[in-house]
Design a protein around this motif. Structure first.
Motif, PDB file in Angstrom:
ATOM      1  N   LEU A  69       0.829  -1.210   0.000  1.00 52.27           N
ATOM      2  CA  LEU A  69       0.000   0.000   0.000  1.00 52.27           C
ATOM      3  C   LEU A  69       0.862   1.258   0.000  1.00 52.27           C
ATOM      4  O   LEU A  69       0.503   2.263  -0.618  1.00 52.27           O
ATOM      5  CB  LEU A  69      -0.944  -0.005   1.205  1.00 52.27           C
ATOM      6  N   CYS A  70       2.011   1.209   0.680  1.00 54.93           N
ATOM      7  CA  CYS A  70       2.927   2.353   0.681  1.00 54.93           C
ATOM      8  C   CYS A  70       3.521   2.583  -0.704  1.00 54.93           C
ATOM      9  O   CYS A  70       3.760   3.724  -1.093  1.00 54.93           O
ATOM     10  CB  CYS A  70       4.043   2.145   1.698  1.00 54.93           C
ATOM     11  N   MET A  71       3.776   1.493  -1.424  1.00 55.96           N
ATOM     12  CA  MET A  71       4.267   1.635  -2.796  1.00 55.96           C
ATOM     13  C   MET A  71       3.192   2.235  -3.697  1.00 55.96           C
ATOM     14  O   MET A  71       3.489   2.980  -4.625  1.00 55.96           O
ATOM     15  CB  MET A  71       4.693   0.279  -3.348  1.00 55.96           C
ATOM     16  N   MET A  72       1.954   1.887  -3.396  1.00 53.05           N
ATOM     17  CA  MET A  72       0.830   2.366  -4.194  1.00 53.05           C
ATOM     18  C   MET A  72       0.669   3.879  -4.060  1.00 53.05           C
ATOM     19  O   MET A  72       0.495   4.580  -5.045  1.00 53.05           O
ATOM     20  CB  MET A  72      -0.441   1.649  -3.713  1.00 53.05           C
ATOM     21  N   ASN A  73       0.730   4.360  -2.823  1.00 55.83           N
ATOM     22  CA  ASN A  73       0.535   5.781  -2.563  1.00 55.83           C
ATOM     23  C   ASN A  73       1.390   6.160  -1.355  1.00 55.83           C
ATOM     24  O   ASN A  73       1.193   5.628  -0.266  1.00 55.83           O
ATOM     25  CB  ASN A  73      -0.944   6.070  -2.291  1.00 55.83           C
ATOM     26  N   SER A  74       2.312   7.082  -1.540  1.00 56.78           N
ATOM     27  CA  SER A  74       3.234   7.442  -0.459  1.00 56.78           C
ATOM     28  C   SER A  74       2.534   8.141   0.710  1.00 56.78           C
ATOM     29  O   SER A  74       3.072   8.188   1.816  1.00 56.78           O
ATOM     30  CB  SER A  74       4.365   8.318  -0.994  1.00 56.78           C
ATOM     31  N   GLU A  75       1.337   8.669   0.492  1.00 52.82           N
ATOM     32  CA  GLU A  75       0.602   9.322   1.580  1.00 52.82           C
ATOM     33  C   GLU A  75       0.068   8.316   2.597  1.00 52.82           C
ATOM     34  O   GLU A  75      -0.282   8.692   3.710  1.00 52.82           O
ATOM     35  CB  GLU A  75      -0.557  10.141   1.009  1.00 52.82           C
ATOM     36  N   TYR A  76      -0.009   7.049   2.209  1.00 53.70           N
ATOM     37  CA  TYR A  76      -0.498   6.013   3.122  1.00 53.70           C
ATOM     38  C   TYR A  76       0.528   5.668   4.198  1.00 53.70           C
ATOM     39  O   TYR A  76       0.192   5.056   5.203  1.00 53.70           O
ATOM     40  CB  TYR A  76      -0.842   4.734   2.352  1.00 53.70           C
ATOM     41  N   THR A 121       2.280   7.414   6.467  1.00 52.61           N
ATOM     42  CA  THR A 121       2.156   8.018   7.799  1.00 52.61           C
ATOM     43  C   THR A 121       1.101   7.326   8.664  1.00 52.61           C
ATOM     44  O   THR A 121       1.406   6.936   9.797  1.00 52.61           O
ATOM     45  CB  THR A 121       1.853   9.522   7.672  1.00 52.61           C
ATOM     46  N   PRO A 122      -0.137   7.132   8.184  1.00 47.99           N
ATOM     47  CA  PRO A 122      -1.109   6.452   9.054  1.00 47.99           C
ATOM     48  C   PRO A 122      -0.765   4.989   9.320  1.00 47.99           C
ATOM     49  O   PRO A 122      -1.006   4.484  10.420  1.00 47.99           O
ATOM     50  CB  PRO A 122      -2.434   6.572   8.300  1.00 47.99           C
ATOM     51  N   LEU A 123      -0.164   4.315   8.339  1.00 45.15           N
ATOM     52  CA  LEU A 123       0.203   2.911   8.548  1.00 45.15           C
ATOM     53  C   LEU A 123       1.342   2.787   9.553  1.00 45.15           C
ATOM     54  O   LEU A 123       1.354   1.880  10.382  1.00 45.15           O
ATOM     55  CB  LEU A 123       0.594   2.257   7.222  1.00 45.15           C
ATOM     56  N   LYS A 124       2.295   3.711   9.485  1.00 46.18           N
ATOM     57  CA  LYS A 124       3.420   3.663  10.414  1.00 46.18           C
ATOM     58  C   LYS A 124       2.967   3.991  11.833  1.00 46.18           C
ATOM     59  O   LYS A 124       3.408   3.361  12.793  1.00 46.18           O
ATOM     60  CB  LYS A 124       4.512   4.634   9.970  1.00 46.18           C
ATOM     61  N   SER A 125       2.067   4.960  11.974  1.00 48.11           N
ATOM     62  CA  SER A 125       1.588   5.319  13.314  1.00 48.11           C
ATOM     63  C   SER A 125       0.767   4.189  13.933  1.00 48.11           C
ATOM     64  O   SER A 125       0.738   4.038  15.154  1.00 48.11           O
ATOM     65  CB  SER A 125       0.763   6.600  13.256  1.00 48.11           C
ATOM     66  N   ALA A 126       0.115   3.387  13.094  1.00 47.36           N
ATOM     67  CA  ALA A 126      -0.652   2.241  13.601  1.00 47.36           C
ATOM     68  C   ALA A 126       0.240   1.029  13.862  1.00 47.36           C
ATOM     69  O   ALA A 126      -0.212   0.035  14.429  1.00 47.36           O
ATOM     70  CB  ALA A 126      -1.744   1.870  12.610  1.00 47.36           C
ATOM     71  N   GLY A 127       1.501   1.087  13.430  1.00 50.14           N
ATOM     72  CA  GLY A 127       2.438  -0.004  13.683  1.00 50.14           C
ATOM     73  C   GLY A 127       2.401  -1.113  12.651  1.00 50.14           C
ATOM     74  O   GLY A 127       2.951  -2.191  12.880  1.00 50.14           O
ATOM     75  N   PHE A 128       1.791  -0.870  11.509  1.00 54.92           N
ATOM     76  CA  PHE A 128       1.678  -1.915  10.492  1.00 54.92           C
ATOM     77  C   PHE A 128       2.938  -2.065   9.646  1.00 54.92           C
ATOM     78  O   PHE A 128       3.080  -3.046   8.928  1.00 54.92           O
ATOM     79  CB  PHE A 128       0.483  -1.648   9.574  1.00 54.92           C
ATOM     80  N   LEU A 129       3.847  -1.094   9.707  1.00 57.62           N
ATOM     81  CA  LEU A 129       5.071  -1.175   8.910  1.00 57.62           C
ATOM     82  C   LEU A 129       6.262  -1.652   9.735  1.00 57.62           C
ATOM     83  O   LEU A 129       7.384  -1.670   9.246  1.00 57.62           O
ATOM     84  CB  LEU A 129       5.383   0.193   8.284  1.00 57.62           C
ATOM     85  N   THR A 130       6.022  -2.033  10.969  1.00 58.75           N
ATOM     86  CA  THR A 130       7.097  -2.497  11.843  1.00 58.75           C
ATOM     87  C   THR A 130       7.191  -4.013  11.764  1.00 58.75           C
ATOM     88  O   THR A 130       6.206  -4.712  11.993  1.00 58.75           O
ATOM     89  CB  THR A 130       6.821  -2.079  13.298  1.00 58.75           C
ATOM     90  N   ARG A 131       8.384  -4.502  11.445  1.00 58.52           N
ATOM     91  CA  ARG A 131       8.579  -5.942  11.395  1.00 58.52           C
ATOM     92  C   ARG A 131       8.787  -6.457  12.805  1.00 58.52           C
ATOM     93  O   ARG A 131       9.634  -5.956  13.539  1.00 58.52           O
ATOM     94  CB  ARG A 131       9.795  -6.301  10.544  1.00 58.52           C
TER      95      ARG A 131
END
Length: 127
Positions: free
Chosen positions: A84-91, A93-103
């Protein structure tokens, strides 16, 4: 048709996620319907889409191997968030704050010699 692909990992599980647009909203994991394959862990993979309030206009094709259902669902969730981040770079910030981009880096600890398991020692006898 546009395709975005990303990889997610968790414990021993690896998931390769492909998001296709436009689509009908089908989600397949190893050529099986995702709800049938993941059983109780199905809701976990939809969380990035719910966070961004995206409707079912995407087809998601996932190939997973290794680990169990929980590890695979977490790997799929990470892969979906990265795609989703590759699809749209604006996504991002909300994904990172929710912790979805943390391995999640937790893995099974190896067994050591002289011990029964990774940390469990044999019973100590004083005499």
């Amino acid at each position: 048709m546009q395709v975005w692909s990303a990889t997610g990992r968790r414990k021993r599980a690896v998931a390769q996620v492909r998001i296709c647009s436009p689509g009908t909203g089908t989600i397949k994991v190893n050529q099986v319907d995702a709800e049938q394959y993941l059983q109780g862990a199905y809701a976990n993979i939809l969380k990035p889409f719910e966070k961004l309030q995206l409707d079912a206009t995407y087809d998601i094709f996932i190939r997973t191997e290794g680990g169990g259902l929980t590890g695979q669902s977490d790997a799929i969730r990470l892969g979906c968030a990265r795609a989703l981040c590759m699809m749209n770079s604006e996504y991002r910030t909300p994904l990172k704050s929710a912790g979805f981009l943390t391995r999640i880096a937790l893995k099974k600890e190896r067994k050591k010699y002289g011990l029964k398991k990774a940390r469990k020692a044999p019973q100590f006898s004083k005499r």
